[in-house]
Each structure stands twice: as C-alpha cells, then as structure tokens.
Design an enzyme around this catalytic site. Structure first.
Site, PDB file in Angstrom:
ATOM      1  N   GLY A 104     -42.472  -5.653  22.459  1.00  0.00           N
ATOM      2  CA  GLY A 104     -43.274  -4.561  23.013  1.00  0.00           C
ATOM      3  C   GLY A 104     -44.298  -4.039  22.018  1.00  0.00           C
ATOM      4  O   GLY A 104     -44.531  -4.661  20.970  1.00  0.00           O
ATOM      5  N   ASP A 152     -41.785  -2.234  30.932  1.00  0.00           N
ATOM      6  CA  ASP A 152     -42.585  -1.087  31.387  1.00  0.00           C
ATOM      7  C   ASP A 152     -43.990  -1.459  31.844  1.00  0.00           C
ATOM      8  O   ASP A 152     -44.666  -0.654  32.465  1.00  0.00           O
ATOM      9  CB  ASP A 152     -42.742  -0.063  30.251  1.00  0.00           C
ATOM     10  CG  ASP A 152     -41.422   0.563  29.860  1.00  0.00           C
ATOM     11  OD1 ASP A 152     -40.461   0.408  30.623  1.00  0.00           O
ATOM     12  OD2 ASP A 152     -41.362   1.193  28.795  1.00  0.00           O
ATOM     13  N   GLU A 251     -39.104   8.108  33.793  1.00  0.00           N
ATOM     14  CA  GLU A 251     -38.464   8.752  32.641  1.00  0.00           C
ATOM     15  C   GLU A 251     -39.376   9.807  31.986  1.00  0.00           C
ATOM     16  O   GLU A 251     -38.932  10.881  31.618  1.00  0.00           O
ATOM     17  CB  GLU A 251     -38.269   7.633  31.624  1.00  0.00           C
ATOM     18  CG  GLU A 251     -37.000   7.537  30.930  1.00  0.00           C
ATOM     19  CD  GLU A 251     -37.064   6.308  30.005  1.00  0.00           C
ATOM     20  OE1 GLU A 251     -37.936   5.424  30.157  1.00  0.00           O
ATOM     21  OE2 GLU A 251     -36.214   6.263  29.120  1.00  0.00           O
ATOM     22  N   GLN A 287     -32.101  -2.027  34.673  1.00  0.00           N
ATOM     23  CA  GLN A 287     -33.458  -2.551  34.834  1.00  0.00           C
ATOM     24  C   GLN A 287     -33.794  -3.654  33.843  1.00  0.00           C
ATOM     25  O   GLN A 287     -34.708  -4.436  34.053  1.00  0.00           O
ATOM     26  CB  GLN A 287     -34.476  -1.408  34.682  1.00  0.00           C
ATOM     27  CG  GLN A 287     -34.337  -0.385  35.780  1.00  0.00           C
ATOM     28  CD  GLN A 287     -34.993   0.938  35.420  1.00  0.00           C
ATOM     29  OE1 GLN A 287     -36.167   1.125  35.622  1.00  0.00           O
ATOM     30  NE2 GLN A 287     -34.215   1.861  34.877  1.00  0.00           N
ATOM     31  N   THR A 518     -47.721 -16.108  54.558  1.00  0.00           N
ATOM     32  CA  THR A 518     -46.955 -17.324  54.810  1.00  0.00           C
ATOM     33  C   THR A 518     -46.254 -17.725  53.531  1.00  0.00           C
ATOM     34  O   THR A 518     -46.815 -17.571  52.448  1.00  0.00           O
ATOM     35  CB  THR A 518     -47.859 -18.497  55.259  1.00  0.00           C
ATOM     36  OG1 THR A 518     -47.095 -19.712  55.175  1.00  0.00           O
ATOM     37  CG2 THR A 518     -49.087 -18.659  54.384  1.00  0.00           C
ATOM     38  N   ASN A 522     -50.709 -21.654  51.675  1.00  0.00           N
ATOM     39  CA  ASN A 522     -51.650 -22.745  51.967  1.00  0.00           C
ATOM     40  C   ASN A 522     -52.891 -22.239  52.687  1.00  0.00           C
ATOM     41  O   ASN A 522     -53.466 -22.955  53.504  1.00  0.00           O
ATOM     42  CB  ASN A 522     -50.945 -23.796  52.837  1.00  0.00           C
ATOM     43  CG  ASN A 522     -50.497 -23.222  54.167  1.00  0.00           C
ATOM     44  OD1 ASN A 522     -50.414 -22.002  54.334  1.00  0.00           O
ATOM     45  ND2 ASN A 522     -50.215 -24.085  55.124  1.00  0.00           N
ATOM     46  N   GLU A 618     -41.082 -30.847  51.216  1.00  0.00           N
ATOM     47  CA  GLU A 618     -40.543 -31.410  52.464  1.00  0.00           C
ATOM     48  C   GLU A 618     -41.398 -32.538  53.023  1.00  0.00           C
ATOM     49  O   GLU A 618     -40.911 -33.425  53.695  1.00  0.00           O
ATOM     50  CB  GLU A 618     -40.353 -30.305  53.515  1.00  0.00           C
ATOM     51  CG  GLU A 618     -41.639 -29.558  53.867  1.00  0.00           C
ATOM     52  CD  GLU A 618     -41.417 -28.441  54.891  1.00  0.00           C
ATOM     53  OE1 GLU A 618     -40.354 -28.419  55.519  1.00  0.00           O
ATOM     54  OE2 GLU A 618     -42.321 -27.588  55.045  1.00  0.00           O
TER      55      GLU A 618
END
Ligand code: ADP
Length: 745
Positions: A104, A152, A251, A287, A518, A522, A618
């Site tokens: 961070g 964050d 927070e 979290q 979708t 595509n 597929e």
C-alpha cells in the site's frame, strides 16, 4: 539487470499471490534470477534466510489463495534511517539490482525513500567497513517498481488496486445476507466497511447493495443536522414499504466539521429518533480474507508481468515507477507523483476541503456518488412544473445475464426521479409483439439491485415480418418516446432490425439505446458487458473446487465453458486458474496442436506433475469436441494420467451479480437515461449502443455495428483481450524456461 527481489508489505490484499507468481515466472522466463524477501521490510532488515531464490514451482498452486504466501509485516525499524541502512546492506550482500514491491501507500513510500537514499546508504556502509568497495561498486543503483496492493483502492496510479474487487465481493456477500435477515425482522443495520481516507469501498458497496444511506470521508453530509435528514429519508422508506434498512459507513467517515461519525452514534440516532430495532455489523478483516476474485487474479497477474517489463527496461538510476491499470490499459506512473496525489486527498479531507477531496478522486467517483444519492431516495423528487415528461420503454433481449435487474432498477429510478414514466416490457421481443407492457413504479424495482436472473423476462426471439406491425402498433399505443434494451446479441439484432425499418414504420423513428448485458462479452462498441464478470467468477470458483478434488490423483481435467463463439470467458478463466492450455474458436484447434499438447502433458506427468488443467470454449471446434479431446488424451495418456471432463453449463448464467457487474450496470443505465432524454429533446431518431472502451463510456451508432461484427460468429471483429494470450502462455507454459508447470499439486 541480473537479479531482482520481490516482497509483499503492509496490509495484505487478495491478489498479492497472483502478482508474486507473475513477477517470479515472467522474471524467470526473461532470464532473471528472482528472490523473494519474506515478511516485507522486517525480512529485508533481517536478511539471511529471509532472502530466498525462487523457482517456477515455488509459486505454483497459489493463485487461488488469499493473503500472501511470502508473508507481510509492518516494520517500525524500517521507518528509521538505521533500519534502512541494514536493509541496504542485505540487498547489497544478496546482489539485488532491482526491487518489486507489492504493498500500500506506506510500503511504497518506504521504497521510494530507500531508493532516494540508496547512494548515501551505500557510501555509509563502505565508510563504516560493513561492505567492501568492490561490492558497493557493483550496485550503484537500485531499480524500484511498485504494484499497489490495497483493498481500499486509495491510491493514484491505477484505477483499481489489487484486492479492492475481492474486498467488495466480501462486503456484498455480507450485505446480501444482512438484507435478508433485516427484511424478515424489519430491522435496521449499520454496516461499517474499511477505508480510513477513502470511501471507495463504502460508496461502491452502497451502489451494489442498494443500501439506503452511505457516509464517506471525502463527502460528509452537507448539512449540520444531517442526522435529521437521514432519519427523514429512512422514515419515508419505511412508509413506502421498505422492509430492510441499511446504512453503510466507511471507517473514516466524518461530518462537515471533521468529527468522526461512528456506527454507535448512528445506531443511537436511529433508535432514539425512529425507534428502529438497530444492529451494528463491523466487517473488519473479513474484507481482507478469502479467495481472490477472478478480476483480482487477472489484474495482479497482468501487473506482475508488467512490473518485469518495466524493471528490465528502465534506467536503474531513473525514477521509481508504479505499474497500474487505467481503463483496461497497463500504465506506468512515477511513484513520487502517485504518492503526492494520494497524499493530497488525505490532506484535503484533513483540512475539511471536501469539495477538493471529491474532485481529486476523479470524475467517475463523483459521478458514482451522485448516482447513489438518487438511488437511495425513498421516493422520487417532485417533477418540476412545465418539464417535458417522457415515456421510456425498457426491455431485455438475448440470454439471461446477471446484472440485468440491476440495470433496470437504476434506469427506472433515475428516469422516474426526473419525472418520466417507465414502461417495462415483459419477455423481451416476444412480449413487445404480444403487448406485454406495464408501467413500472419506484417500488416495483425495490430489491432488484442484488437479484440474479431477469425479473422482466428474456429470450432470444428476433422479430420478423408481421411482428414488426404488432411492435409498431404497441409502441404507438403506449406513446413510447424512447427505448432502452438491456441485453445480448439477439437483443441487439432485434433493435437493429427496428432501427433499419424506420422508413417503413414511423413508430420506430425514436431514439433507441442498447446496454450490453451478456455473459459472453461478445458485443460491439464495448470492451466489457454486464454479466461477464459474474460468469467468470462462477467458472473460477468451480474450477478451484475441481482442482481440489484431484489432489492425490494424476489427472487432467478438460473444462468446457460458455461464451458461444467468443473466447473471452475461456481465456480469462484460464488466466485466473492457471490452466496450462486453453482452446478458443478464434485461434482454431488443429490436430498438430492436440498432438503437441498430449506430448507436453505426458512429459509433465512423467516428471511428477499431479494435475493437468485445460479450458475449452464450448464452440472451440465443431469436430474436436470436449468428449473427443477427453478420449484422445485418455487414450494417449495411457498409465501416466487419466482424464475427466467438466461441462459447466448453465450455472454460468445464474447467480447473484458480482459487485463489478452491479456497479457497471448501474453506471451504464444512468448514462442510457441521460442519452435518451437528450436525443428525444433534440428530436433525433438515433440508435446507439453504449459501452466502455479504455475506461471511458462511449456510444457507437447502430449504423456502425455491421462493420464491427463478425456476424457468422456473433462476436466483434476486434477483441482487445486477445492480446492477453501471450501472458497466459508464458505463465502457464508447461516446462517454460525448463521449469515445471503450475498445477504440480
Ligand atoms: P501499507 O503499505 O499497506 O500502507 P503501512 O502503512 O503499515 O501499510 O506500511 C507498511 C510498512 O512500510 C511500514 O511498516 C514501514 O516499514 C514502511 N513504511 C511506511 N511508511 C513509511 C515511511 N514514511 N518511511 C519509511 N517506511 C515506511
């Protein structure tokens, strides 16, 4: 550049492991030696055992793990110059030429400082006899590249940081669960989420959960007695029948005067003034936990690979950089610039310059804030007298996609709030043909933000011939001024049909807009569609389980995923699960590939590999079906391994929408209403599809659609994500750089 070190530091974030894996493997593939420094700066100070050379296998099987496998720590000593001196000595002793830091803003600030002091530190080490002149001469510079790991999303230099998307997943899981119990008992919940200086998680989770009130640091309530205003809105909500009430607090939320707003305070107000049965939930470390989302795995993987590109091409004496992602594009930003901009927001909040703080967060943050402010209203604003009140129709078309309901809810509420009437068309174009049209009210869409499936109903009917008469009649009867379609390719084709028939049917001469929804991703005019992220997460969590099922066996899985002719889901899920091979229709499948792949798998299993993973679109190849591949690999694998296939099927279209899909659907829907209002105002008979390209919302004319699409395969001619194939290949390539593969066990 010969040897680099990578470490994770500060608060952990999901996706750090994916970044680590990509840094190590891309580095090795580039011929670098890669060390990991365990336990962040604390490990850098300790040296010795904490510096470990990494192999290809050391980072296998970690993509799906939360946290960081090389540990993270906070180090007080590193904040002192004496500590950094020790760190520098250890880096010299290990002959590290470059650092990749994953952490961070604190960790990145530390790295920036170390880099700036480097020459001085080295000189001092030589002067005090702690390292030899020769050793110091070898490393006059230290290259530094940072990857922001922070749930964050509080830093400049990347639109989104590693861990933020997963944190939203955890929050949404919690708020969805809380909503249902709250509704059962008509209770009120006050939910606290992380974010000391940054309201990103609170704001986005409020948008995604359909919360009733949100409090963030950058934009405190604009009146002193905000408590009264909040109570009024929530009370009205109860009056119109809301069963659950949820207030989300960051927070670091505060009021206009800079006084922190606590969950306890909000609870007390709601109990005292509204007599609500109020409960507090502080989400805390939940979290940071759990498996990283598909998005975080892929984002971190791309950033890790980019960090290696950056560190090998930069001037080692040059400015430290951070790599980030801005609108689907990898970017490099000077670390000091990103840190300064990040600090400016915190400073503005501390100085109570809230307008400046909100502006510094950027356009899209401010836009989201305004959207949430409207959506949380219990009831719409009173229409302004004399304002033109439009009649807008909203409908689906195509297969179901998670997030469709979210888009409709946002469109309905925004439009009603602006004084318009919204007509909902049931059952897509079949419903439009059969006049299944009814007015949607403010409360008709209550709770739709979080709901999977499609409340209005959807199917793949495309109107033809006489259908068009019926549609024209119904549009006229209901005095429809503009049309919003939320759907997939057959929905787009249907709208295109109406658009092209405008000369023959005056009723079609109205503005129309298509919102991409979708799972296949595509559609023309957009890089992403609503629903694809949810489907990707469903695939990834299924594959995680499939991999676990085979821990002890020598087995190869062939997983077939949806996408129709578009390989997006297949490639992205392969990247996120570490599959060694992915078959796409775009690339084609050839016998010689299959033979090579069989051989590669056999080599791998002979060397001790325990698990193989192949993902197949597929429609990758009509002849070489999933079943064909299974039998081929089974037969050729002989005693070395067995093969199982998993066809994931319709689970990919279902499920509650992911946070990203909810947020994306909401933002697009609001823009669609804006577009229709403006086009109707200008009396334009225009047709467009909305989308997101490189982070910007764009509108593509329906006239351009035929030129952009490969009609035979229902997919855009140009697909941006095809560029990611090279990363997928490098990272999972069995035996790349002579190493072993990802799925060793
Ligand atoms: P994060 O990186 O998640 O923001 P921290 O702020 O705790 O987490 O920083 C992690 C570590 O980075 C600290 O424990 C410290 O060792 C180092 N660090 C943070 N800020 C500085 C600084 N200003 N100067 C030097 N080192 C720092």
């Amino acid at each position: 550049m010969k040897r680099i070190a990578v470490f994770t530091s500060g608060g952990d974030a999901q996706g750090m492991n994916a970044a680590l894996r990509a840094v190590v493997r891309t580095g090795l593939a580039r011929g670098l030696e890669v060390y990991a420094i365990y336990e962040g700066y604390a490990g850098m100070l300790q040296g010795g055992e904490q510096f470990k050379p990494m192999t290809w296998d050391d980072v296998g099987g970690i993509l799906h793990l939360g946290g960081t496998v090389i540990g993270s720590a906070r180090s007080k000593e590193f904040r002192e110059r004496a500590g950094r001196l020790r760190a520098a000595r250890n880096l010299l002793l290990h002959e590290i030429d470059g650092l990749v830091v994953i952490g961070g803003d604190g960790s990145l600030t530390g790295a920036d400082l170390l880099r700036r002091e480097w020459q001085e530190l080295v000189q001092e080490l030589v002067d005090t006899g702690q390292v030899s002149k020769k050793m110091a001469a070898r490393q006059t510079a230290l290259a530094v590249v940072g990857i922001i790991g922070s749930i964050d999303n509080d830093m400049f230099g990347s639109d989104i940081t590693t861990g933020a998307d997963t944190a939203l997943h955890r929050i949404i899981e919690a708020t969805d669960a809380i909503s249902s119990t709250a509704a059962s008992h008509q209770r009120t919940f006050v939910v606290e989420v992380m974010g000391r200086n940054c309201g990103y998680l609170a704001l986005m989770s409020a948008m995604a959960s359909g919360a009733d009130w949100v409090l963030i640091p950058e934009s405190p309530p604009d009146v002193d007695d905000w408590e009264a205003k909040m109570c009024e809105v929530l009370m009205k909500g109860r009056e119109v029948g809301r069963r659950d009430i949820m207030v989300i607090i960051a927070e670091g939320a505060r009021d206009r005067n800079g006084k922190p707003i606590t969950t306890e305070h909000v609870k007390k107000i709601l109990e005292d003034r509204l007599h609500e049965d109020t409960r507090i939930t502080v989400l805390g470390h939940v979290q940071r936990g759990g498996a990283p989302s598909a998005f975080d795995r892929n984002l971190s993987t791309m950033l890790g690979a980019e960090a290696i590109e950056a560190i090998t091409s930069m001037d080692p004496n040059g400015e430290p950089l951070i790599v980030g992602m801005q609108g689907n594009k990898l970017t490099r930003t000077r670390l000091d610039v990103a840190l300064a901009k990040t600090k400016a927001v915190a400073d503005a909040v501390a100085a109570k310059n809230y307008e400046e703080a909100l502006a510094l967060r950027g356009q899209s943050f401010a836009e989201s804030f305004n959207i949430v402010r409207t959506l949380v209203r219990a009831l719409p604003h009173e229409p302004t007298p004399g304002q033109r009140r439009l009649r807008l129709a909203v409908m689906h078309g195509g297969g179901p996609a998670p997030g469709m309901n979210t888009a409709v809810r946002a469109a309905v509420r925004i439009a009603i709030d602006r004084g318009h009437t919204v007509l909902g068309v049931r059952n897509a174009f079949r419903g439009l043909i059969n006049n299944e049209i009814e007015e949607l009210e403010w409360m008709s869409v209550n709770g739709w933000a979080t709901r999977g499936g499609s409340e209005l109903g959807t199917n793949r009917t495309i109107p033809k011939g006489r259908d068009l008469y019926a549609i024209a009649r119904h549009l006229e009867e209901h005095k429809v001024d503009g049309l919003l379609l939320v759907g997939g390719w057959s929905g787009y084709e249907s709208v295109l049909e109406l658009y092209n028939q405008r000369r023959n049917y005056p009723a079609f001469d109205i503005p129309m807009i298509c919102l991409p929804a979708t799972i296949n991703n595509n559609l023309p005019g957009t890089e992403l569609s609503v629903g694809a992220d949810t489907a990707l997460n469903s695939i990834v969590s299924a594959v995680d389980k499939i991999k676990q099922s085979a821990v002890a066996s020598q087995r190869t899985f062939i997983v077939e995923v949806m996408g129709y002719y578009c390989g997006y889901l297949a490639l992205m899920s392969a990247l996120a699960t570490g599959a060694e091979r992915v078959y796409l229709h775009e690339e084609g499948v050839h016998m010689r590939d299959l033979v090579e792949d069989v051989e590669a798998f056999k080599r791998g299993f002979r060397r001790g590999k325990r698990l193989g993973l192949i993902i197949r679109n597929e429609k990758a190849n009509e002849i070489y079906t999933t079943n064909f591949m299974r039998t081929l690999f089974e037969e050729e694998g002989g005693d070395l391994f067995d093969v199982r296939q998993a066809i994931l099927g319709h689970m990919q279209q279902g499920g509650t929408p992911s946070p990203f899909d909810r947020i994306f659907a909401t933002r697009l829907a609001v823009r669609c209403v804006d577009f229709l209002e403006q086009a109707i105002g200008r009396k334009e008979s225009t047709g467009v599809c909305i989308g997101q390209v490189q982070g910007d919302i764009v509108y593509t004319s329906l006239d351009d659609v035929p030129r952009l699409m490969d009609y035979d395969h229902s997919r855009p001619l140009k697909q941006w994500w095809m560029d990611l194939r090279s990363i997928a290949r490098v990272l999972a390539a069995p035996g790349a750089a002579g190493q072993d593969e990802e799925t060793r066990g």
